[in-house]
Design a protein around this motif. Sequence first.
Motif, PDB file in Angstrom:
ATOM      1  N   PRO A  86      -3.724 156.290   1.434  1.00 34.74           N
ATOM      2  CA  PRO A  86      -4.409 157.585   1.276  1.00 34.74           C
ATOM      3  C   PRO A  86      -5.176 157.687  -0.043  1.00 34.74           C
ATOM      4  CG  PRO A  86      -2.107 157.899   1.915  1.00 34.74           C
ATOM      5  CD  PRO A  86      -2.277 156.456   1.598  1.00 34.74           C
ATOM      6  N   VAL A  87      -4.608 157.121  -1.110  1.00 30.37           N
ATOM      7  CA  VAL A  87      -5.298 157.158  -2.406  1.00 30.37           C
ATOM      8  C   VAL A  87      -6.574 156.329  -2.344  1.00 30.37           C
ATOM      9  CG1 VAL A  87      -5.081 156.601  -4.850  1.00 30.37           C
ATOM     10  CG2 VAL A  87      -3.138 157.545  -3.628  1.00 30.37           C
ATOM     11  N   SER A  88      -6.488 155.160  -1.694  1.00 32.46           N
ATOM     12  CA  SER A  88      -7.669 154.300  -1.598  1.00 32.46           C
ATOM     13  C   SER A  88      -8.781 155.008  -0.839  1.00 32.46           C
ATOM     14  CB  SER A  88      -7.310 152.987  -0.910  1.00 32.46           C
ATOM     15  OG  SER A  88      -7.317 153.139   0.489  1.00 32.46           O
ATOM     16  N   ALA A  89      -8.413 155.801   0.162  1.00 31.72           N
ATOM     17  CA  ALA A  89      -9.436 156.504   0.929  1.00 31.72           C
ATOM     18  C   ALA A  89     -10.191 157.491   0.049  1.00 31.72           C
ATOM     19  CB  ALA A  89      -8.796 157.222   2.118  1.00 31.72           C
ATOM     20  N   GLN A  90      -9.449 158.191  -0.818  1.00 32.91           N
ATOM     21  CA  GLN A  90     -10.115 159.159  -1.704  1.00 32.91           C
ATOM     22  C   GLN A  90     -11.039 158.452  -2.693  1.00 32.91           C
ATOM     23  OE1 GLN A  90      -7.012 161.380  -3.531  1.00 32.91           O
ATOM     24  NE2 GLN A  90      -6.524 162.510  -1.672  1.00 32.91           N
ATOM     25  N   ILE A  91     -10.521 157.358  -3.290  1.00 32.27           N
ATOM     26  CA  ILE A  91     -11.356 156.622  -4.240  1.00 32.27           C
ATOM     27  C   ILE A  91     -12.587 156.079  -3.531  1.00 32.27           C
ATOM     28  CG2 ILE A  91     -11.433 154.671  -5.830  1.00 32.27           C
ATOM     29  CD1 ILE A  91      -8.505 155.019  -6.339  1.00 32.27           C
ATOM     30  N   ALA A  92     -12.384 155.532  -2.315  1.00 32.68           N
ATOM     31  CA  ALA A  92     -13.504 154.934  -1.584  1.00 32.68           C
ATOM     32  C   ALA A  92     -14.574 155.978  -1.289  1.00 32.68           C
ATOM     33  CB  ALA A  92     -13.000 154.301  -0.283  1.00 32.68           C
ATOM     34  N   GLU A  93     -14.160 157.203  -0.922  1.00 26.91           N
ATOM     35  CA  GLU A  93     -15.167 158.234  -0.611  1.00 26.91           C
ATOM     36  C   GLU A  93     -16.042 158.527  -1.827  1.00 26.91           C
ATOM     37  OE1 GLU A  93     -13.329 161.667   1.199  1.00 26.91           O
ATOM     38  OE2 GLU A  93     -13.923 160.907   3.164  1.00 26.91           O
ATOM     39  N   VAL A  94     -15.383 158.685  -2.986  1.00 29.94           N
ATOM     40  CA  VAL A  94     -16.145 158.952  -4.208  1.00 29.94           C
ATOM     41  C   VAL A  94     -17.040 157.770  -4.559  1.00 29.94           C
ATOM     42  CG1 VAL A  94     -15.908 159.320  -6.683  1.00 29.94           C
ATOM     43  CG2 VAL A  94     -14.431 160.538  -5.107  1.00 29.94           C
ATOM     44  N   LEU A  95     -16.462 156.581  -4.426  1.00 27.33           N
ATOM     45  CA  LEU A  95     -17.194 155.375  -4.794  1.00 27.33           C
ATOM     46  C   LEU A  95     -18.429 155.195  -3.919  1.00 27.33           C
ATOM     47  CD1 LEU A  95     -16.989 153.166  -6.823  1.00 27.33           C
ATOM     48  CD2 LEU A  95     -15.494 151.891  -5.301  1.00 27.33           C
ATOM     49  N   ILE A  96     -18.258 155.380  -2.604  1.00 19.84           N
ATOM     50  CA  ILE A  96     -19.390 155.190  -1.696  1.00 19.84           C
ATOM     51  C   ILE A  96     -20.505 156.177  -2.024  1.00 19.84           C
ATOM     52  CG2 ILE A  96     -20.128 155.439   0.705  1.00 19.84           C
ATOM     53  CD1 ILE A  96     -17.448 154.292   1.547  1.00 19.84           C
ATOM     54  N   LEU A 118      -8.444 147.977  -2.125  1.00 17.39           N
ATOM     55  CA  LEU A 118      -8.916 148.423  -0.816  1.00 17.39           C
ATOM     56  C   LEU A 118     -10.200 149.232  -0.950  1.00 17.39           C
ATOM     57  CD1 LEU A 118      -5.803 149.596   1.229  1.00 17.39           C
ATOM     58  CD2 LEU A 118      -7.434 147.806   1.792  1.00 17.39           C
ATOM     59  N   ALA A 119     -10.221 150.140  -1.942  1.00 20.38           N
ATOM     60  CA  ALA A 119     -11.395 150.992  -2.121  1.00 20.38           C
ATOM     61  C   ALA A 119     -12.623 150.154  -2.456  1.00 20.38           C
ATOM     62  CB  ALA A 119     -11.131 152.022  -3.218  1.00 20.38           C
ATOM     63  N   LEU A 120     -12.430 149.153  -3.335  1.00 22.60           N
ATOM     64  CA  LEU A 120     -13.544 148.277  -3.690  1.00 22.60           C
ATOM     65  C   LEU A 120     -14.064 147.529  -2.468  1.00 22.60           C
ATOM     66  CD1 LEU A 120     -12.705 146.638  -7.119  1.00 22.60           C
ATOM     67  CD2 LEU A 120     -14.738 147.934  -6.477  1.00 22.60           C
ATOM     68  N   LEU A 121     -13.117 147.033  -1.679  1.00 21.46           N
ATOM     69  CA  LEU A 121     -13.471 146.273  -0.481  1.00 21.46           C
ATOM     70  C   LEU A 121     -14.289 147.138   0.476  1.00 21.46           C
ATOM     71  CD1 LEU A 121     -12.566 143.386   0.277  1.00 21.46           C
ATOM     72  CD2 LEU A 121     -10.939 144.442   1.847  1.00 21.46           C
ATOM     73  N   ILE A 122     -13.783 148.344   0.724  1.00 19.87           N
ATOM     74  CA  ILE A 122     -14.468 149.248   1.649  1.00 19.87           C
ATOM     75  C   ILE A 122     -15.836 149.632   1.092  1.00 19.87           C
ATOM     76  CG2 ILE A 122     -14.394 151.550   2.667  1.00 19.87           C
ATOM     77  CD1 ILE A 122     -11.369 151.269   2.799  1.00 19.87           C
ATOM     78  N   ALA A 123     -15.871 149.908  -0.235  1.00 21.69           N
ATOM     79  CA  ALA A 123     -17.133 150.310  -0.838  1.00 21.69           C
ATOM     80  C   ALA A 123     -18.156 149.172  -0.770  1.00 21.69           C
ATOM     81  CB  ALA A 123     -16.906 150.734  -2.288  1.00 21.69           C
ATOM     82  N   TYR A 124     -17.692 147.938  -1.011  1.00 23.04           N
ATOM     83  CA  TYR A 124     -18.594 146.792  -0.923  1.00 23.04           C
ATOM     84  C   TYR A 124     -19.125 146.665   0.508  1.00 23.04           C
ATOM     85  CZ  TYR A 124     -20.496 142.116  -1.383  1.00 23.04           C
ATOM     86  OH  TYR A 124     -21.350 141.052  -1.401  1.00 23.04           O
ATOM     87  N   ALA A 125     -18.216 146.792   1.460  1.00 24.61           N
ATOM     88  CA  ALA A 125     -18.614 146.691   2.865  1.00 24.61           C
ATOM     89  C   ALA A 125     -19.615 147.777   3.222  1.00 24.61           C
ATOM     90  CB  ALA A 125     -17.381 146.793   3.761  1.00 24.61           C
ATOM     91  N   SER A 126     -19.445 148.960   2.651  1.00 27.22           N
ATOM     92  CA  SER A 126     -20.335 150.069   3.008  1.00 27.22           C
ATOM     93  C   SER A 126     -21.758 149.817   2.540  1.00 27.22           C
ATOM     94  CB  SER A 126     -19.819 151.364   2.389  1.00 27.22           C
ATOM     95  OG  SER A 126     -20.205 151.409   1.019  1.00 27.22           O
ATOM     96  N   GLN A 127     -21.955 148.907   1.574  1.00 32.30           N
ATOM     97  CA  GLN A 127     -23.295 148.643   1.075  1.00 32.30           C
ATOM     98  C   GLN A 127     -23.892 147.368   1.651  1.00 32.30           C
ATOM     99  OE1 GLN A 127     -24.749 150.912  -1.064  1.00 32.30           O
ATOM    100  NE2 GLN A 127     -22.859 152.071  -0.762  1.00 32.30           N
ATOM    101  N   ASN A 128     -23.044 146.385   1.942  1.00 33.84           N
ATOM    102  CA  ASN A 128     -23.573 145.051   2.179  1.00 33.84           C
ATOM    103  C   ASN A 128     -23.354 144.476   3.573  1.00 33.84           C
ATOM    104  OD1 ASN A 128     -24.613 144.761  -0.476  1.00 33.84           O
ATOM    105  ND2 ASN A 128     -22.499 144.533  -1.167  1.00 33.84           N
ATOM    106  N   LEU A 129     -22.609 145.157   4.400  1.00 34.32           N
ATOM    107  CA  LEU A 129     -22.419 144.632   5.765  1.00 34.32           C
ATOM    108  C   LEU A 129     -23.628 145.010   6.609  1.00 34.32           C
ATOM    109  CD1 LEU A 129     -18.700 145.166   6.729  1.00 34.32           C
ATOM    110  CD2 LEU A 129     -19.859 143.108   5.970  1.00 34.32           C
ATOM    111  N   PRO A 130     -23.766 144.383   7.801  1.00 36.71           N
ATOM    112  CA  PRO A 130     -24.822 144.790   8.716  1.00 36.71           C
ATOM    113  C   PRO A 130     -24.765 146.304   8.940  1.00 36.71           C
ATOM    114  CG  PRO A 130     -23.613 142.934   9.596  1.00 36.71           C
ATOM    115  CD  PRO A 130     -22.989 143.272   8.301  1.00 36.71           C
TER     116      PRO A 130
END
Lengths: 327, 277
Positions: free
Chosen positions: A191-201, A120-132
């Motif tokens: 909840p864990v994915s949200a924390q990882i995603a924040e750091v990753l982004i 989930l974190a990877l997906l969100i992080a990818y979206a945060s960089q590459n979506l419109p």
Amino acid sequence: MTRNTSLSQAARRIGQALVVILLAYSFTFLIISVLPGDPISNMLLDPENGFTEEEIAPIIAHYGLDRPVLEQWWMAISRFALGDLGISLRSNRPVSSMLLEALPSTLLLAGSAMLVALLLALLIAYASQNLPRRWGQGVARVLPALSLSVPSFVIGLVLIQVFAFQLGLFRITQPNSLAATFFAALALGIPVSAQIAEVLIANLDHEAGQEYFAVAQARGLRRSQLFLRHQLRPSALPVVTMIALSIGELLGGSLITETIFGRKGVGSLVQSAVVTQDFPVLQSVVSLAAVVFVLVNLLADLLYPLLDPRLRRRDTAARDDTAERLA
Amino acid sequence: MSATTLSPPRPLAWIGAQPLAVLLAFAVLALVVSWSAAPSLFSSHDPFLGLTAQKLLPPSATNWFGTDHLGRDLYARVVQGTWSSVTSALIATLIGLAIGGLLGLASGFLGGWVDTVIGRLIDMLLAIPNFLLAVVIVSAFGFQTINVAVATGVASVAVFARLMRSEVMKTSTAVFVEASVLVGGRAAHVLLRHVLPNAYRSVVALAVLQFGTSILTIAGLAFLGYGDPPPAADWGLLVANGKDYPSSPWLVFAPATVIVVTVLAINRISRWIRHAA
């Protein structure tokens, strides 16, 4: 020379880890057995609990409850060091065998939750960089903060309400089925994915601002390659740190998730130990959780130089610089 | 950072310059505070009075959040439970801030063996999963909301100590602190005049963030039944009671939404303090 310093550094980290484990055990011992005025004897002597004299005497002897506190502490901690976790006050069985029974189910749950969280974190992080930019990236960036504001039990209840009761994808009466395990892992992992995603982004953004990133972009690299090679790979270390740190959250969260989904495991063992005031079980679970947390973080620490060539370099200035940025 | 940090000529203009989301967040917080201060002003229903003929009614104009299994008005219950849910989170935050702040301050300012000892203590607190630690404290001291608050506070000591330590160390090496020491400033003077004022913004931002996290932790503990028993109406307890009636999902969703909106508002305010205030 470098080899020696890194060896002695590793030895120091291991020594620190042992001290932390010792402290964690003692602190839990202090809370459970000392501060409230010996809850074990209080519980044993409470007539409502229906212990007879013959049952009480061996328990008091086993934990040395008639001795001074320091002596009790020493007995407890030397037993713990030898792997003896004591005997449950309720089931009269060794705590270690109760834990071994409960462990596989929780390991499966926590492991799948970690997997779900990473994906989930990877997906969100990818979206945060590459979506419109406006809608896609905006949503991806708000999502982690949003899911960190939702209590974990609510996430579980919503999943059950929607996927079990409305859509009938799994049955709450069969908590160990594949589908039910998946949704329990999802509830624990979000909840864990949200924390990882924040750091990753944050790290992906940092990399995207670097000059080598602009160069790679100018070379005409594809989006996916740009993402994998120049954004994700340099961000691997903070992610490893976050994974190691969230082990505790997975262990603590399994308490709520297992209760909601009706699974048997370490979490539900703790829940029933709390309700029945079974203190040896609590002491063991909490100190073992600390041991797991310390070991995982130690492992992560020792792994860093393998993952990141910058940490293998000899000049310590660059190393400190990198370490600081990661902290 | 922005121009708004300079003393504002007109307070109204300053308020108007803030982002809409921040104003909304403050409005939510004001509502929550008023709910806890004067619950009876906000609901005409009695939160304890059950009318069995009206049990499990869906949300309507008379019962905004519907009614529970005993026919009590859920909105009135939520409003009634606000005080203990919010106050216990506040107590937890203050405990974490006070103990953690002092530990971090001593550790960062004194350095040496004090830093080493406190450092290991913080590592120890971080190693025990927060939620488990809170659970153990509550089960040793008894199932009461006040114990839940204390337990949550103790579990959050490490976060405050770590931030305070790093903030203090960051400022202690700054040139103006060095100068103050060189011209003969005493430790207490340097601490109060230079180090603390520079650390305080990030610490306050963390305290506000932790206030939101504490609401979530306390709701979780109340959900497991470790707080005051019914008819107490802690938000987490309301959700726990509601989950037994899956055909009346509003019993879960109404109190859950209140928790989520409150925590979202608090988090937004924390971010605002960190970046703009």
